[in-house]
Design a protein around this motif. Structure first.
Motif, short mmCIF file in Angstrom:
data_model
loop_
_atom_site.label_atom_id
_atom_site.label_comp_id
_atom_site.label_asym_id
_atom_site.label_seq_id
_atom_site.Cartn_x
_atom_site.Cartn_y
_atom_site.Cartn_z
N LYS A 95 50.27 -39.38 -29.29
CA LYS A 95 50.35 -40.81 -28.93
C LYS A 95 51.80 -41.25 -28.78
O LYS A 95 52.13 -42.02 -27.88
N THR A 96 52.66 -40.74 -29.65
CA THR A 96 54.09 -41.09 -29.57
C THR A 96 54.66 -40.69 -28.21
O THR A 96 55.39 -41.46 -27.57
N LEU A 97 54.33 -39.48 -27.76
CA LEU A 97 54.85 -39.00 -26.48
C LEU A 97 54.17 -39.67 -25.30
O LEU A 97 54.83 -40.03 -24.31
N ASN A 98 52.86 -39.87 -25.39
CA ASN A 98 52.12 -40.47 -24.27
C ASN A 98 52.51 -41.92 -24.02
O ASN A 98 52.51 -42.38 -22.87
N THR A 99 52.84 -42.63 -25.09
CA THR A 99 53.20 -44.04 -24.94
C THR A 99 54.70 -44.24 -24.81
O THR A 99 55.17 -45.38 -24.68
N GLU A 100 55.45 -43.12 -24.83
CA GLU A 100 56.91 -43.17 -24.75
C GLU A 100 57.48 -44.12 -25.81
O GLU A 100 58.42 -44.88 -25.58
N ALA A 101 56.87 -44.05 -27.00
CA ALA A 101 57.30 -44.92 -28.09
C ALA A 101 58.72 -44.57 -28.53
O ALA A 101 59.08 -43.39 -28.65
N GLU A 102 59.51 -45.59 -28.77
CA GLU A 102 60.89 -45.39 -29.20
C GLU A 102 60.95 -44.74 -30.58
O GLU A 102 61.84 -43.95 -30.88
N HIS A 103 59.94 -45.08 -31.41
CA HIS A 103 59.88 -44.54 -32.76
C HIS A 103 58.52 -43.86 -32.96
O HIS A 103 57.53 -44.22 -32.32
N PRO A 104 58.43 -42.88 -33.85
CA PRO A 104 57.17 -42.17 -34.06
C PRO A 104 56.03 -43.10 -34.47
O PRO A 104 56.24 -44.04 -35.25
#
Length: 376
Positions: free
Chosen positions: A141-150
């Motif tokens: 989810k972190t990578l798919n949403t390009e989240a700045e933080h984990p």
């Protein structure tokens, strides 16, 4: 002066077995300590090499294989971690902002590759001594949403003042396994902690060293530096030491299950702290161990530490990885014509990944046919 070693090796085995709890037999009836040198491996193999991630903007340091994700760490830049698909090597994104902010990470060492797969998601366990927690990150989810933080799905608070740690592994909500913090007094090899009630247990420190109480905690840490890796599905842990030539397998009850040794300095009281001058490069002539480990369901891969003796310019740029099974049998000796800094193994696809940090290389080696041979 380093003590002379007796040639009566059987007696040494008996003594160190008693010191480490020698009544504990690993895998029913097998000796606790096994000595394995290069000459004891059935064969030496040189796997086919491929340079990958060429032109990539990151200077990769460590590599981890998390199912279908190749995760690397870097020591500079905005992020600590960079992710790639193991099939296509496509860049998936970066995470772990470097800095002092509330969601930033001040330390680069925040995982030892413990992960879980649930459905279509990969979850990575990370730890943070400075902020006192062990957390489960939804890496997918972190990578798919390009989240700045984990994206954290579970956080376990661990107060580093009452239970100092350097690396942490999750066993259950009632049990975490760790090693010691860099400046921790009364150092041991492995510890367990119950975050629900604060109870903890400690192993012994081994191999022992005469007059170790004379050394500062940071010097003891340097001497007893180890890798720390968990079996993919069992509560078994591998610590391969950098100075001492020994690989120790322990369980989550802190019981030493097996020691794989070579050379001579792995024995109790081989060194005397009175002979160590912390103001000098005291490790230079003592390093005889390992620089990294990677594990699969069936095998332990141990990357030998570069020996820092003699003329540095004359030292050949090469590496050896020793492959063992989980009861300490020598399986294969792997030779590489690069100086490797970190290794990771994709058991399913049969690749060994590595970094050559000095030359800014990420390398991939095809060991699929070798692994199939080892299992037969």
């Amino acid at each position: 002066m380093i003590k002379k070693i007796s040639n009566i090796w059987i007696a040494v085995i008996f003594i160190i077995s008693l010191a480490c709890g020698g009544e504990n037999k690993n895998f029913i009836g097998m000796p606790l300590v096994v000595k394995v040198g290069h000459q004891n491996f059935p064969s030496t193999q040189t796997p086919q090499k491929e340079e990958i991630l060429r032109g990539d903007p990151f200077h990769h340091h460590k590599v981890f294989i998390l199912d279908t994700i190749l995760l690397t760490t870097s020591n500079s830049g905005k992020h600590h971690f960079h992710a790639y698909n193991t099939n296509s090597l496509k860049y998936l994104g970066s995470m772990g902002v470097r800095g002092e902010g509330p969601e930033a990470w001040t330390m680069p060492y925040t995982t030892d590759g413990q992960y879980e797969v649930r459905g279509s998601s990969i979850f990575l366990w990370i730890f943070d001594f400075m902020r006192g927690h062990l957390s489960k990150v939804d890496l997918t989810k972190t990578l798919n949403t390009e989240a700045e933080h984990p994206v954290i799905t579970k956080k376990i608070q661990v107060d580093g003042r009452t239970f100092p740690f350097f690396r942490l592994f999750y066993i259950s909500d009632e049990k975490l396994i760790s090693d010691c913090w860099i400046s921790e007094q009364d150092r041991v090899r492995i510890k367990s902690y119950n975050p629900l009630n604060g109870d903890f247990k400690k192993s012994e420190l081994f191999p022992t060293m005469s007059n170790i109480h004379l050394l500062p905690a940071e010097i003891v840490n340097s001497l007893y530096t180890t890798t720390f890796t968990k079996h993919p599905t069992k509560n078994l842990f591998v610590q391969a030491m950098a100075t001492f030539n020994r690989i120790d397998i322990l369980d989550d009850n802190l019981v030493l299950r097996k020691s794989i040794v070579d050379g001579v300095n792995w024995q109790d009281n081989f060194y005397d702290a009175k002979e160590i001058d912390p103001t000098t490069n005291f490790l230079r002539d003592k390093i005889d161990g390992y620089n990294g480990t990677a594990v699969t369901e069936d095998f332990i891969f141990a990357l030998e530490m570069k020996k820092s003796r003699g003329d540095e310019a004359a030292v050949r740029r090469e590496s050896f990885v020793r492959v063992f099974d989980w009861v300490g049998n020598p399986i294969c000796l792997l030779y590489f014509d690069n100086y490797l800094n970190s290794i990771g193994v994709d058991e399913r696809k049969g690749f060994l990944y590595a970094t050559d940090y000095a030359n800014e290389l990420v390398l991939r080696y095809n060991i699929k046919s070798l692994m199939e041979t080892w299992k037969n």
